[in-house]
Write a protein that holds these residues in place. Structure first.
Motif, PDB file in Angstrom:
ATOM      1  N   ASN A   1       0.816  -1.224   0.000  1.00  0.00           N
ATOM      2  CA  ASN A   1       0.000   0.000   0.000  1.00  0.00           C
ATOM      3  C   ASN A   1       0.845   1.268   0.000  1.00  0.00           C
ATOM      4  N   ASP A   2       2.155   1.132  -0.172  1.00  0.00           N
ATOM      5  CA  ASP A   2       3.034   2.303  -0.144  1.00  0.00           C
ATOM      6  C   ASP A   2       3.115   3.028  -1.481  1.00  0.00           C
ATOM      7  N   VAL A   3       2.898   2.306  -2.576  1.00  0.00           N
ATOM      8  CA  VAL A   3       3.174   2.857  -3.902  1.00  0.00           C
ATOM      9  C   VAL A   3       1.964   2.658  -4.808  1.00  0.00           C
ATOM     10  N   ILE A   4       1.548   3.747  -5.448  1.00  0.00           N
ATOM     11  CA  ILE A   4       0.421   3.676  -6.386  1.00  0.00           C
ATOM     12  C   ILE A   4       0.901   3.167  -7.737  1.00  0.00           C
ATOM     13  N   THR A   5       1.889   3.838  -8.298  1.00  0.00           N
ATOM     14  CA  THR A   5       2.499   3.436  -9.562  1.00  0.00           C
ATOM     15  C   THR A   5       4.004   3.405  -9.386  1.00  0.00           C
ATOM     16  N   LEU A   6       4.615   2.296  -9.796  1.00  0.00           N
ATOM     17  CA  LEU A   6       6.069   2.140  -9.772  1.00  0.00           C
ATOM     18  C   LEU A   6       6.576   1.995 -11.192  1.00  0.00           C
ATOM     19  N   VAL A   7       7.541   2.825 -11.560  1.00  0.00           N
ATOM     20  CA  VAL A   7       8.283   2.643 -12.799  1.00  0.00           C
ATOM     21  C   VAL A   7       9.665   2.140 -12.399  1.00  0.00           C
ATOM     22  N   ALA A   8       9.905   0.852 -12.622  1.00  0.00           N
ATOM     23  CA  ALA A   8      11.150   0.201 -12.224  1.00  0.00           C
ATOM     24  C   ALA A   8      12.051   0.107 -13.449  1.00  0.00           C
ATOM     25  N   HIS A   9      13.085   0.937 -13.472  1.00  0.00           N
ATOM     26  CA  HIS A   9      13.931   1.099 -14.651  1.00  0.00           C
ATOM     27  C   HIS A   9      15.181   0.223 -14.555  1.00  0.00           C
ATOM     28  N   GLU A  10      15.255  -0.776 -15.392  1.00  0.00           N
ATOM     29  CA  GLU A  10      16.412  -1.647 -15.560  1.00  0.00           C
ATOM     30  C   GLU A  10      16.909  -2.277 -14.254  1.00  0.00           C
ATOM     31  N   PRO A  11      16.055  -3.067 -13.582  1.00  0.00           N
ATOM     32  CA  PRO A  11      16.513  -3.789 -12.388  1.00  0.00           C
ATOM     33  C   PRO A  11      17.508  -4.885 -12.766  1.00  0.00           C
ATOM     34  N   PRO A  12      18.716  -4.890 -12.196  1.00  0.00           N
ATOM     35  CA  PRO A  12      19.751  -5.861 -12.584  1.00  0.00           C
ATOM     36  C   PRO A  12      19.606  -7.196 -11.853  1.00  0.00           C
ATOM     37  N   LEU A  13      18.569  -7.933 -12.166  1.00  0.00           N
ATOM     38  CA  LEU A  13      18.223  -9.150 -11.438  1.00  0.00           C
ATOM     39  C   LEU A  13      18.787 -10.384 -12.152  1.00  0.00           C
ATOM     40  N   ILE A  14      19.878 -10.915 -11.651  1.00  0.00           N
ATOM     41  CA  ILE A  14      20.510 -12.069 -12.285  1.00  0.00           C
ATOM     42  C   ILE A  14      19.613 -13.308 -12.314  1.00  0.00           C
ATOM     43  N   PRO A  15      18.855 -13.635 -11.243  1.00  0.00           N
ATOM     44  CA  PRO A  15      18.093 -14.888 -11.262  1.00  0.00           C
ATOM     45  C   PRO A  15      17.060 -15.007 -12.377  1.00  0.00           C
ATOM     46  N   VAL A  16      16.652 -13.907 -12.987  1.00  0.00           N
ATOM     47  CA  VAL A  16      15.630 -13.996 -14.040  1.00  0.00           C
ATOM     48  C   VAL A  16      16.227 -14.394 -15.390  1.00  0.00           C
ATOM     49  N   LEU A  17      17.556 -14.414 -15.510  1.00  0.00           N
ATOM     50  CA  LEU A  17      18.207 -14.685 -16.790  1.00  0.00           C
ATOM     51  C   LEU A  17      18.335 -16.179 -17.062  1.00  0.00           C
ATOM     52  N   PRO A  18      18.226 -16.588 -18.317  1.00  0.00           N
ATOM     53  CA  PRO A  18      18.455 -18.000 -18.638  1.00  0.00           C
ATOM     54  C   PRO A  18      19.904 -18.416 -18.415  1.00  0.00           C
ATOM     55  N   ASP A  19      20.823 -17.463 -18.504  1.00  0.00           N
ATOM     56  CA  ASP A  19      22.244 -17.735 -18.268  1.00  0.00           C
ATOM     57  C   ASP A  19      22.678 -17.172 -16.914  1.00  0.00           C
ATOM     58  N   ALA A  20      21.833 -17.366 -15.906  1.00  0.00           N
ATOM     59  CA  ALA A  20      22.094 -16.779 -14.589  1.00  0.00           C
ATOM     60  C   ALA A  20      23.431 -17.235 -14.014  1.00  0.00           C
ATOM     61  N   GLU A  21      23.770 -18.502 -14.187  1.00  0.00           N
ATOM     62  CA  GLU A  21      25.035 -19.001 -13.627  1.00  0.00           C
ATOM     63  C   GLU A  21      26.220 -18.302 -14.277  1.00  0.00           C
ATOM     64  N   ALA A  22      26.165 -18.126 -15.593  1.00  0.00           N
ATOM     65  CA  ALA A  22      27.249 -17.439 -16.283  1.00  0.00           C
ATOM     66  C   ALA A  22      27.293 -15.967 -15.883  1.00  0.00           C
ATOM     67  N   ALA A  23      26.127 -15.343 -15.671  1.00  0.00           N
ATOM     68  CA  ALA A  23      26.089 -13.945 -15.245  1.00  0.00           C
ATOM     69  C   ALA A  23      26.710 -13.783 -13.860  1.00  0.00           C
ATOM     70  N   GLU A  24      26.474 -14.756 -12.982  1.00  0.00           N
ATOM     71  CA  GLU A  24      27.110 -14.720 -11.664  1.00  0.00           C
ATOM     72  C   GLU A  24      28.627 -14.837 -11.799  1.00  0.00           C
ATOM     73  N   ARG A  25      29.075 -15.670 -12.722  1.00  0.00           N
ATOM     74  CA  ARG A  25      30.522 -15.808 -12.966  1.00  0.00           C
ATOM     75  C   ARG A  25      31.102 -14.495 -13.489  1.00  0.00           C
ATOM     76  N   ALA A  26      30.372 -13.828 -14.382  1.00  0.00           N
ATOM     77  CA  ALA A  26      30.837 -12.542 -14.903  1.00  0.00           C
ATOM     78  C   ALA A  26      30.891 -11.494 -13.805  1.00  0.00           C
ATOM     79  N   ARG A  27      29.880 -11.488 -12.940  1.00  0.00           N
ATOM     80  CA  ARG A  27      29.871 -10.566 -11.807  1.00  0.00           C
ATOM     81  C   ARG A  27      31.058 -10.820 -10.884  1.00  0.00           C
TER      82      ARG A  27
ATOM     83  N   ARG B   1      15.547 -12.424  -5.517  1.00  0.00           N
ATOM     84  CA  ARG B   1      14.542 -13.201  -6.233  1.00  0.00           C
ATOM     85  C   ARG B   1      13.175 -12.553  -6.042  1.00  0.00           C
ATOM     86  N   LEU B   2      12.548 -12.223  -7.137  1.00  0.00           N
ATOM     87  CA  LEU B   2      11.260 -11.546  -7.097  1.00  0.00           C
ATOM     88  C   LEU B   2      10.202 -12.399  -6.410  1.00  0.00           C
ATOM     89  N   ASP B   3       9.375 -11.757  -5.615  1.00  0.00           N
ATOM     90  CA  ASP B   3       8.177 -12.408  -5.061  1.00  0.00           C
ATOM     91  C   ASP B   3       7.037 -12.108  -6.025  1.00  0.00           C
TER      92      ASP B   3
END
Length: 290
Positions: A117-143, A213-215
């Motif tokens: 109930n804190d936010v009416i509209t959220l514009v979330a610009h480029e969240p860097p969420l590794i777990p959503v990627l198909p190559d998440a393991e490789a992205a973790e290695r790059a990080r 990890r997104l809920d």
């Protein structure tokens, strides 16, 4: 009129700025702008394009003017979501509209999941969420390779590695890992090592942000209208791919904004975006509900 406030809690003293009147002059909710690891200073140009709105900015704990008292140095989106919730409560004007960029977008998504109930509209610009990627393991290695370069040779080499990672287009393949370490000189940076190892972007102190990890169920149940945004120049890069994948998880298509990951920035940080066009797009998206 801008007023600066300090919200003191047991764990942190949070600095936040209110640009305009509270309650708002036009009756619309305040527009809260957040980033991570960027503090309030990064939103000066974007806020200037909303002279008719009351804009709120803040410094995340441990950054800028916000002083930690919890004895920690790591940055966690769930903890920062609690901080943003505390600032929203301190405003005492009800739910806000929010523009959140990069790690701030991750914090904002955690905020909506925990405090729907804190936010009416959220514009979330480029969240860097590794777990959503198909190559998440490789992205973790790059990080991890960015962190290792930073630890071994300092901030300039670490930033060069970070730029190489975030500008790579497509999945992190063997071709990516076969590249030699980039030379900081190629990016206009010196090669000297200043000895510091506490950078929240280049160290592992903010890994909880990119590993969040997104809920999805909580976000779907919240009354908040959440819009995932991506810069047109980011498509195909790390944060472009995370944005599209996050939007897909939330059963939407990412909304394309002008410019790049910092497209709302002026020239004050050396890599300007298109702030005027960016602000027009943000206004259009926010006004869709009004």
């Amino acid at each position: 009129m801008t007023t600066t406030h300090m919200l003191e809690t047991a764990e942190v003293d949070l600095a936040y700025d209110v640009h305009g009147a509270l309650p708002t002059a036009d009756g619309r909710p305040p527009l809260f702008m957040i980033g991570q690891p960027m503090d309030a200073s990064g939103f000066g140009t974007l806020a200037s394009h909303f002279p008719d709105r009351t804009v709120v900015t803040y410094d995340p704990r441990g950054l800028g003017r916000s002083t930690r008292k919890d004895g920690r140095v790591d940055n966690a989106p769930t903890v920062q979501a609690d901080d943003v919730h505390a600032v929203i409560e301190a405003l005492s004007v009800g739910p806000v509209e929010m523009f959140a960029s990069s790690g701030g977008a991750v914090t904002a998504l955690a905020l909506v999941a925990a405090y729907p109930n804190d936010v009416i509209t959220l514009v979330a610009h480029e969240p860097p969420l590794i777990p959503v990627l198909p190559d998440a393991e490789a992205a973790e290695r790059a990080r991890a390779a960015v962190r290792d370069t930073y630890e071994a040779t300092g901030s300039n080499a670490g930033m060069a590695a970070f730029i190489a990672m975030t500008s790579w287009r497509g999945e992190f393949t063997d071709d990516y890992f076969a590249q030699p370490a980039p030379d900081p000189v190629l990016f206009g940076m010196p090669t000297e090592d200043d000895g510091s190892r506490d950078d929240p972007l280049l160290s592992d102190r903010s890994w909880a942000v990119s590993s969040y990890r997104l809920d999805v169920d909580a976000l779907a149940a919240a009354p908040t209208r959440a819009v995932i945004a991506v810069g047109e120049e980011s498509l195909g890069t790390f944060t472009g791919r995370t944005s599209l994948a996050t939007a897909e998880l939330l059963s939407q298509q990412a909304t394309v904004f002008p410019s790049h990951h910092g497209g709302f920035l002026g020239g004050e940080f050396g890599y300007p975006g298109q702030p005027e066009a960016f602000a027009r797009k943000l206004r259009d998206v926010l006004d869709d509900d009004n």
